[in-house]
Design a protein around this motif. Structure first.
Motif, PDB file in Angstrom:
ATOM      1  N   TYR A 205       0.824  -1.218   0.000  1.00  0.00           N
ATOM      2  CA  TYR A 205       0.000   0.000   0.000  1.00  0.00           C
ATOM      3  C   TYR A 205       0.859   1.270   0.000  1.00  0.00           C
ATOM      4  CZ  TYR A 205      -3.781   3.156   1.557  1.00  0.00           C
ATOM      5  OH  TYR A 205      -4.693   4.171   1.669  1.00  0.00           O
ATOM      6  N   PHE A 206       1.917   1.265   0.802  1.00  0.00           N
ATOM      7  CA  PHE A 206       2.781   2.439   0.890  1.00  0.00           C
ATOM      8  C   PHE A 206       3.939   2.275  -0.090  1.00  0.00           C
ATOM      9  CE2 PHE A 206       0.709   2.110   5.050  1.00  0.00           C
ATOM     10  CZ  PHE A 206       0.094   3.346   5.091  1.00  0.00           C
ATOM     11  N   ASN A 207       3.693   2.727  -1.306  1.00  0.00           N
ATOM     12  CA  ASN A 207       4.683   2.639  -2.373  1.00  0.00           C
ATOM     13  C   ASN A 207       4.997   4.046  -2.883  1.00  0.00           C
ATOM     14  OD1 ASN A 207       2.537   3.370  -4.181  1.00  0.00           O
ATOM     15  ND2 ASN A 207       1.917   1.222  -4.243  1.00  0.00           N
ATOM     16  N   TYR A 208       5.782   4.111  -3.926  1.00  0.00           N
ATOM     17  CA  TYR A 208       6.208   5.419  -4.434  1.00  0.00           C
ATOM     18  C   TYR A 208       5.012   6.266  -4.862  1.00  0.00           C
ATOM     19  CZ  TYR A 208       8.769   8.982  -7.023  1.00  0.00           C
ATOM     20  OH  TYR A 208       9.266  10.181  -7.470  1.00  0.00           O
ATOM     21  N   GLU A 209       4.080   5.669  -5.579  1.00  0.00           N
ATOM     22  CA  GLU A 209       2.950   6.435  -6.101  1.00  0.00           C
ATOM     23  C   GLU A 209       2.033   6.927  -4.992  1.00  0.00           C
ATOM     24  OE1 GLU A 209       2.701   7.504  -9.134  1.00  0.00           O
ATOM     25  OE2 GLU A 209       4.592   6.472  -9.571  1.00  0.00           O
ATOM     26  N   SER A 210       1.820   6.119  -3.963  1.00  0.00           N
ATOM     27  CA  SER A 210       0.904   6.538  -2.899  1.00  0.00           C
ATOM     28  C   SER A 210       1.527   7.576  -1.979  1.00  0.00           C
ATOM     29  CB  SER A 210       0.445   5.330  -2.087  1.00  0.00           C
ATOM     30  OG  SER A 210       1.507   4.782  -1.337  1.00  0.00           O
ATOM     31  N   LEU A 211       2.858   7.591  -1.856  1.00  0.00           N
ATOM     32  CA  LEU A 211       3.518   8.516  -0.944  1.00  0.00           C
ATOM     33  C   LEU A 211       4.145   9.732  -1.637  1.00  0.00           C
ATOM     34  CD1 LEU A 211       5.231   6.018   1.526  1.00  0.00           C
ATOM     35  CD2 LEU A 211       3.232   7.453   1.971  1.00  0.00           C
ATOM     36  N   LYS A 212       4.276   9.675  -2.949  1.00  0.00           N
ATOM     37  CA  LYS A 212       4.883  10.804  -3.657  1.00  0.00           C
ATOM     38  C   LYS A 212       4.132  12.117  -3.417  1.00  0.00           C
ATOM     39  CE  LYS A 212       6.348  12.383  -8.246  1.00  0.00           C
ATOM     40  NZ  LYS A 212       6.371  12.071  -9.707  1.00  0.00           N
ATOM     41  N   PRO A 213       2.779  12.119  -3.317  1.00  0.00           N
ATOM     42  CA  PRO A 213       2.074  13.403  -3.118  1.00  0.00           C
ATOM     43  C   PRO A 213       2.100  13.928  -1.692  1.00  0.00           C
ATOM     44  CG  PRO A 213       0.688  11.762  -4.249  1.00  0.00           C
ATOM     45  CD  PRO A 213       1.836  11.027  -3.635  1.00  0.00           C
ATOM     46  N   VAL A 214       2.812  13.276  -0.759  1.00  0.00           N
ATOM     47  CA  VAL A 214       2.752  13.732   0.628  1.00  0.00           C
ATOM     48  C   VAL A 214       3.405  15.097   0.792  1.00  0.00           C
ATOM     49  CG1 VAL A 214       2.782  11.355   1.497  1.00  0.00           C
ATOM     50  CG2 VAL A 214       4.935  12.644   1.363  1.00  0.00           C
ATOM     51  N   LYS A 215       3.150  15.697   1.922  1.00  0.00           N
ATOM     52  CA  LYS A 215       3.765  16.964   2.275  1.00  0.00           C
ATOM     53  C   LYS A 215       5.282  16.808   2.312  1.00  0.00           C
ATOM     54  CE  LYS A 215       3.419  20.350   6.051  1.00  0.00           C
ATOM     55  NZ  LYS A 215       2.729  20.609   7.343  1.00  0.00           N
ATOM     56  N   PRO A 216       6.043  17.666   1.626  1.00  0.00           N
ATOM     57  CA  PRO A 216       7.511  17.529   1.642  1.00  0.00           C
ATOM     58  C   PRO A 216       8.065  17.516   3.056  1.00  0.00           C
ATOM     59  CG  PRO A 216       6.827  19.107  -0.025  1.00  0.00           C
ATOM     60  CD  PRO A 216       5.595  18.772   0.764  1.00  0.00           C
ATOM     61  N   GLY A 217       8.891  16.526   3.347  1.00  0.00           N
ATOM     62  CA  GLY A 217       9.472  16.409   4.679  1.00  0.00           C
ATOM     63  C   GLY A 217       8.648  15.586   5.645  1.00  0.00           C
ATOM     64  N   ALA A 218       7.519  15.035   5.179  1.00  0.00           N
ATOM     65  CA  ALA A 218       6.680  14.212   6.050  1.00  0.00           C
ATOM     66  C   ALA A 218       7.452  12.995   6.546  1.00  0.00           C
ATOM     67  CB  ALA A 218       5.412  13.770   5.314  1.00  0.00           C
ATOM     68  N   LEU A 219       7.074  12.519   7.718  1.00  0.00           N
ATOM     69  CA  LEU A 219       7.694  11.342   8.311  1.00  0.00           C
ATOM     70  C   LEU A 219       6.764  10.144   8.155  1.00  0.00           C
ATOM     71  CD1 LEU A 219       8.922  12.941  11.664  1.00  0.00           C
ATOM     72  CD2 LEU A 219      10.127  12.831   9.469  1.00  0.00           C
ATOM     73  N   PHE A 220       7.362   8.979   7.889  1.00  0.00           N
ATOM     74  CA  PHE A 220       6.574   7.761   7.739  1.00  0.00           C
ATOM     75  C   PHE A 220       7.041   6.729   8.762  1.00  0.00           C
ATOM     76  CE2 PHE A 220       6.035   3.467   6.018  1.00  0.00           C
ATOM     77  CZ  PHE A 220       4.647   3.431   5.947  1.00  0.00           C
ATOM     78  N   VAL A 221       6.083   6.169   9.517  1.00  0.00           N
ATOM     79  CA  VAL A 221       6.377   5.186  10.559  1.00  0.00           C
ATOM     80  C   VAL A 221       5.520   3.949  10.315  1.00  0.00           C
ATOM     81  CG1 VAL A 221       6.292   4.697  13.042  1.00  0.00           C
ATOM     82  CG2 VAL A 221       6.923   6.997  12.240  1.00  0.00           C
ATOM     83  N   ASN A 222       6.140   2.772  10.341  1.00  0.00           N
ATOM     84  CA  ASN A 222       5.385   1.523  10.187  1.00  0.00           C
ATOM     85  C   ASN A 222       5.650   0.613  11.374  1.00  0.00           C
ATOM     86  OD1 ASN A 222       3.904  -0.658   9.338  1.00  0.00           O
ATOM     87  ND2 ASN A 222       5.170  -1.142   7.564  1.00  0.00           N
ATOM     88  N   ILE A 223       4.592   0.390  12.186  1.00  0.00           N
ATOM     89  CA  ILE A 223       4.671  -0.551  13.300  1.00  0.00           C
ATOM     90  C   ILE A 223       3.648  -1.665  13.110  1.00  0.00           C
ATOM     91  CG2 ILE A 223       5.731   0.914  15.053  1.00  0.00           C
ATOM     92  CD1 ILE A 223       1.936   0.603  14.595  1.00  0.00           C
ATOM     93  N   ALA A 224       3.188  -1.861  11.863  1.00  0.00           N
ATOM     94  CA  ALA A 224       2.118  -2.818  11.591  1.00  0.00           C
ATOM     95  C   ALA A 224       2.666  -4.096  10.974  1.00  0.00           C
ATOM     96  CB  ALA A 224       1.067  -2.172  10.688  1.00  0.00           C
ATOM     97  N   ARG A 225       2.806  -4.124   9.646  1.00  0.00           N
ATOM     98  CA  ARG A 225       3.357  -5.269   8.937  1.00  0.00           C
ATOM     99  C   ARG A 225       4.244  -4.770   7.803  1.00  0.00           C
ATOM    100  NH1 ARG A 225       3.022  -7.904  12.630  1.00  0.00           N
ATOM    101  NH2 ARG A 225       1.909  -9.857  13.016  1.00  0.00           N
TER     102      ARG A 225
END
Length: 325
Positions: A205-225
């Protein structure tokens, strides 16, 4: 004939001590900190087998073992066992032991990224403060993707930190959560946390296309799978300056990655090799699937594991069985 009533794989020292504390003396148990594939066991040593997240259960064991118990809240791998030619008879999991611990780890990770903690500790040797100016949490926007037990605790923590908090979930069961669609708020979020259960629909789900539009400098945290992320895409997003930081506690094909790291060998999978590279980034924090690991959660995990095992021995069923769907 099986040597034990139950055998615990991937049981680290603190957990084993707690399991021994709760387990009735009438139940004969074996323990190892290794996965099944690392243990060298060719045959199941017990009628009940308990694992965590890195074991691959041999197909030949599935019809031989009466029950399998995963000592984790995630059960996606166990569900996949039902699609085997000879599926297991009974599968259990632990849904309630660690949601607060994992939620606090998520907060720990995004806070460390916000304040550039890895860079701060690295620069202690020279006592320089150049390039380590961080950001405050108050007033920032937190987007929690997956608002189950863990995600809901993350939402509550974010509110107490005076953040603006949104949740993303197809099952909108909490009346006090401000639910949104992920594309709707990803451009406003300062921090995005994945707390979803793994499904075929959200794999990658969290790939280049889904995350490319995020706010510049946003932080991504994965504690799921870990399978919800594409490591090479996260690297690209960091290299292009789109993401400001990444923190991971879970990884795709974690069984292979964990064994490679313990043996200090290079994993064969290119995506796992990318993870090794990310470990050297100053704005990346990688932890060894340890978000659950507090004294309180380990206590609850051992207690609930024993409850599951005793209930199965007495009734032939688990209290918490892995859902069919």
């Amino acid at each position: 004939m099986n040597q034990f009533d139950v055998y615990f794989y991937e049981a680290f020292d603190e957990e084993e001590r707690q399991l021994r504390r709760f387990l009735p003396k009438s139940i004969k148990a074996g323990y190892t900190d290794k996965t099944i594939q690392e243990s060298g066991h060719s045959q199941p040593p017990a009628t009940i087998i308990s694992t965590r997240t890195q074991t691959v259960i041999p197909d030949a064991w599935l019809p031989q073992v009466q029950a399998f118990l995963t000592r984790s809240t995630g059960y996606d791998y166990y569900k996949s066992l039902r699609r085997k030619p000879e599926p297991p008879a009974c599968l259990g999991y632990l849904p309630l032991y660690c949601h607060r611990a994992v939620a606090e780890q998520a907060m720990l990770l995004w806070t460390a990224l916000m304040r550039k903690l890895p860079q701060q500790t690295a620069q202690f040797a020279t006592f320089h403060r150049d390039g380590i100016t961080g950001r405050e949490i108050q007033g920032k926007t937190l987007l929690v993707v997956g608002v189950g037990n863990i995600g809901y605790d993350i939402v509550k923590i974010g509110r107490r930190l005076e953040m603006t908090v949104f949740g993303v979930d197809i099952n909108q069961k909490h009346a006090d959560v401000n639910y949104v669609e992920f594309p709707e708020k990803r451009q406003q979020a300062d921090i995005i946390v994945s707390a979803m259960n793994l499904t075929p629909q959200n794999t990658g789900y969290f790939n280049y296309e889904s995350l490319k539009p995020v706010k510049p400098g946003a932080l991504f945290v994965n504690i799921a799978r870990g399978e919800q992320c594409v490591p090479s895409d996260l690297k690209r997003l960091l290299d292009e300056g789109i993401l400001g930081g990444v923190a991971l506690d879970v990884y795709p094909r974690e069984n292979e990655l964990g064994i490679a790291l313990r043996k200090n060998t290079e994993p064969n999978d290119p995506e796992l090799q990318i993870i090794r590279k990310l470990a050297g980034y100053p704005n990346v924090i990688l932890t060894p699937h340890n978000a659950f690991n507090t004294q309180e959660a380990v206590f609850r995990k051992a207690e609930q594991s024993v409850q599951q095992i005793v209930n199965f021995i007495e009734s032939g069923t688990f209290i918490w069985e892995v859902p069919e769907r």
